[in-house]
Design a protein around this motif. Sequence first.
Motif, PDB file in Angstrom:
ATOM      1  N   TYR A 142     -24.906  -8.882  34.561  1.00 31.38           N
ATOM      2  CA  TYR A 142     -24.678  -9.743  33.402  1.00 31.38           C
ATOM      3  C   TYR A 142     -23.370  -9.417  32.678  1.00 31.38           C
ATOM      4  CZ  TYR A 142     -29.399 -11.442  34.073  1.00 31.38           C
ATOM      5  OH  TYR A 142     -30.524 -12.012  34.606  1.00 31.38           O
ATOM      6  N   LYS A 143     -22.398  -8.854  33.394  1.00 30.14           N
ATOM      7  CA  LYS A 143     -21.144  -8.424  32.768  1.00 30.14           C
ATOM      8  C   LYS A 143     -20.385  -9.568  32.112  1.00 30.14           C
ATOM      9  CE  LYS A 143     -18.452  -8.766  36.955  1.00 30.14           C
ATOM     10  NZ  LYS A 143     -18.023  -8.093  38.131  1.00 30.14           N
ATOM     11  N   GLU A 144     -20.574 -10.786  32.583  1.00 29.76           N
ATOM     12  CA  GLU A 144     -19.862 -11.924  31.997  1.00 29.76           C
ATOM     13  C   GLU A 144     -20.294 -12.198  30.559  1.00 29.76           C
ATOM     14  OE1 GLU A 144     -17.201 -13.226  33.467  1.00 29.76           O
ATOM     15  OE2 GLU A 144     -17.610 -11.789  35.066  1.00 29.76           O
ATOM     16  N   SER A 145     -21.421 -11.639  30.148  1.00 30.00           N
ATOM     17  CA  SER A 145     -21.828 -11.792  28.749  1.00 30.00           C
ATOM     18  C   SER A 145     -20.932 -10.958  27.839  1.00 30.00           C
ATOM     19  CB  SER A 145     -23.289 -11.393  28.558  1.00 30.00           C
ATOM     20  OG  SER A 145     -23.448  -9.993  28.745  1.00 30.00           O
ATOM     21  N   ASN A 146     -20.180 -10.029  28.448  1.00 28.40           N
ATOM     22  CA  ASN A 146     -19.163  -9.241  27.755  1.00 28.40           C
ATOM     23  C   ASN A 146     -19.727  -8.394  26.617  1.00 28.40           C
ATOM     24  OD1 ASN A 146     -16.509  -8.453  27.848  1.00 28.40           O
ATOM     25  ND2 ASN A 146     -15.858  -9.904  26.289  1.00 28.40           N
ATOM     26  N   GLN A 147     -20.940  -7.935  26.773  1.00 32.85           N
ATOM     27  CA  GLN A 147     -21.534  -7.093  25.746  1.00 32.85           C
ATOM     28  C   GLN A 147     -21.031  -5.659  25.833  1.00 32.85           C
ATOM     29  OE1 GLN A 147     -25.547  -7.839  26.871  1.00 32.85           O
ATOM     30  NE2 GLN A 147     -25.794  -9.471  25.387  1.00 32.85           N
ATOM     31  N   PHE A 148     -20.661  -5.227  27.047  1.00 34.36           N
ATOM     32  CA  PHE A 148     -20.206  -3.861  27.247  1.00 34.36           C
ATOM     33  C   PHE A 148     -18.739  -3.838  27.636  1.00 34.36           C
ATOM     34  CE2 PHE A 148     -24.706  -3.314  27.562  1.00 34.36           C
ATOM     35  CZ  PHE A 148     -24.936  -2.032  27.113  1.00 34.36           C
ATOM     36  N   MET A 149     -18.079  -2.755  27.286  1.00 38.71           N
ATOM     37  CA  MET A 149     -16.699  -2.550  27.698  1.00 38.71           C
ATOM     38  C   MET A 149     -16.735  -2.013  29.124  1.00 38.71           C
ATOM     39  SD  MET A 149     -15.085  -1.084  24.104  1.00 38.71           S
ATOM     40  CE  MET A 149     -15.250   0.577  24.622  1.00 38.71           C
ATOM     41  N   LEU A 150     -16.574  -2.893  30.095  1.00 34.72           N
ATOM     42  CA  LEU A 150     -16.693  -2.514  31.507  1.00 34.72           C
ATOM     43  C   LEU A 150     -15.367  -2.647  32.226  1.00 34.72           C
ATOM     44  CD1 LEU A 150     -20.043  -4.067  32.716  1.00 34.72           C
ATOM     45  CD2 LEU A 150     -19.477  -1.665  32.497  1.00 34.72           C
ATOM     46  N   THR A 151     -14.331  -2.139  31.650  1.00 39.69           N
ATOM     47  CA  THR A 151     -13.051  -2.202  32.332  1.00 39.69           C
ATOM     48  C   THR A 151     -13.050  -1.147  33.430  1.00 39.69           C
ATOM     49  OG1 THR A 151     -12.140  -0.795  30.623  1.00 39.69           O
ATOM     50  CG2 THR A 151     -11.818  -3.156  30.357  1.00 39.69           C
ATOM     51  N   SER A 152     -11.913  -0.855  33.985  1.00 36.98           N
ATOM     52  CA  SER A 152     -11.856   0.038  35.156  1.00 36.98           C
ATOM     53  C   SER A 152     -11.820   1.518  34.770  1.00 36.98           C
ATOM     54  CB  SER A 152     -10.631  -0.318  35.988  1.00 36.98           C
ATOM     55  OG  SER A 152      -9.468  -0.206  35.194  1.00 36.98           O
ATOM     56  N   TYR A 153     -12.766   1.955  33.993  1.00 39.10           N
ATOM     57  CA  TYR A 153     -12.799   3.356  33.570  1.00 39.10           C
ATOM     58  C   TYR A 153     -13.898   4.161  34.261  1.00 39.10           C
ATOM     59  CZ  TYR A 153      -9.826   1.718  29.779  1.00 39.10           C
ATOM     60  OH  TYR A 153      -8.816   1.165  29.057  1.00 39.10           O
ATOM     61  N   GLY A 154     -14.548   3.603  35.260  1.00 40.71           N
ATOM     62  CA  GLY A 154     -15.618   4.325  35.938  1.00 40.71           C
ATOM     63  C   GLY A 154     -16.826   4.545  35.037  1.00 40.71           C
ATOM     64  N   LEU A 155     -17.062   3.615  34.136  1.00 41.18           N
ATOM     65  CA  LEU A 155     -18.119   3.796  33.145  1.00 41.18           C
ATOM     66  C   LEU A 155     -19.501   3.893  33.773  1.00 41.18           C
ATOM     67  CD1 LEU A 155     -16.907   1.346  30.358  1.00 41.18           C
ATOM     68  CD2 LEU A 155     -16.299   3.725  30.749  1.00 41.18           C
ATOM     69  N   THR A 156     -19.765   3.071  34.780  1.00 40.14           N
ATOM     70  CA  THR A 156     -21.100   3.105  35.370  1.00 40.14           C
ATOM     71  C   THR A 156     -21.344   4.432  36.075  1.00 40.14           C
ATOM     72  OG1 THR A 156     -20.302   1.929  37.323  1.00 40.14           O
ATOM     73  CG2 THR A 156     -21.263   0.600  35.579  1.00 40.14           C
ATOM     74  N   ASP A 157     -20.331   4.987  36.718  1.00 43.04           N
ATOM     75  CA  ASP A 157     -20.482   6.298  37.366  1.00 43.04           C
ATOM     76  C   ASP A 157     -20.808   7.380  36.342  1.00 43.04           C
ATOM     77  OD1 ASP A 157     -19.888   5.093  39.778  1.00 43.04           O
ATOM     78  OD2 ASP A 157     -17.804   5.746  39.795  1.00 43.04           O
ATOM     79  N   LYS A 158     -20.201   7.286  35.173  1.00 38.71           N
ATOM     80  CA  LYS A 158     -20.461   8.283  34.125  1.00 38.71           C
ATOM     81  C   LYS A 158     -21.889   8.182  33.603  1.00 38.71           C
ATOM     82  CE  LYS A 158     -15.654   8.570  32.781  1.00 38.71           C
ATOM     83  NZ  LYS A 158     -14.654   8.359  31.742  1.00 38.71           N
ATOM     84  N   ILE A 159     -22.389   6.957  33.498  1.00 40.61           N
ATOM     85  CA  ILE A 159     -23.775   6.766  33.059  1.00 40.61           C
ATOM     86  C   ILE A 159     -24.735   7.398  34.067  1.00 40.61           C
ATOM     87  CG2 ILE A 159     -25.571   5.029  32.646  1.00 40.61           C
ATOM     88  CD1 ILE A 159     -23.211   3.162  31.691  1.00 40.61           C
ATOM     89  N   LEU A 160     -24.510   7.129  35.345  1.00 39.72           N
ATOM     90  CA  LEU A 160     -25.390   7.660  36.389  1.00 39.72           C
ATOM     91  C   LEU A 160     -25.281   9.178  36.506  1.00 39.72           C
ATOM     92  CD1 LEU A 160     -24.952   4.890  39.102  1.00 39.72           C
ATOM     93  CD2 LEU A 160     -26.714   5.091  37.330  1.00 39.72           C
TER      94      LEU A 160
END
Length: 188
Positions: free
Chosen positions: A81-99
Amino acid sequence: FPPEALLAAGEHGASGPFTPDGPVGQWFDEQAPKFEPMADATPRELEIFAMDAVDYVAARKAGTITCLEYATAAVKRLVHYKESNQFMLTSYGLTDKILAQAAALDDKAAAEGVESIAPLYGLPIPIKGTAATVDFPTSVGCGVLDGFYAKKDCDLVTRLKAAGAVVMGKTNVPEFAASWITLNRTNG
């Protein structure tokens, strides 16, 4: 947003609330992006998506779910659902940090017992884009600060981490949080 003419038409305030089938509701329906359901969600992910915080904590304490399994499902949903733009999901490896945070909490629970990650037991908690974090950029919606990382976490984030939370990235904010419309040049 929505157009003043629709607001002036009287579908709000003293004449009643906005309705989905009224002019403002129709405007939002036409303008808002359409989000497709997660057709690739597994039965287990659907079960996880149905959990509220209390359900998750009880399941984690009982050992029927891991922090990583829950965070992985949450990240998959966030990316879908990234198109809803609720999260800052640029190319910072954010999802890897969460996991990585979730995996570290599972490791701690395995080594020290599940109560060592209490009281939040790896519950993912989004952090507002204005809060200082060392793991995620703190741009406060300002293009000049895009990619800026704080030198230390703010007290809220420090306390959440100490309580066993997974910091679930940063939510999008208006520039310097100075508007009620979450629109900025950094994250859209």
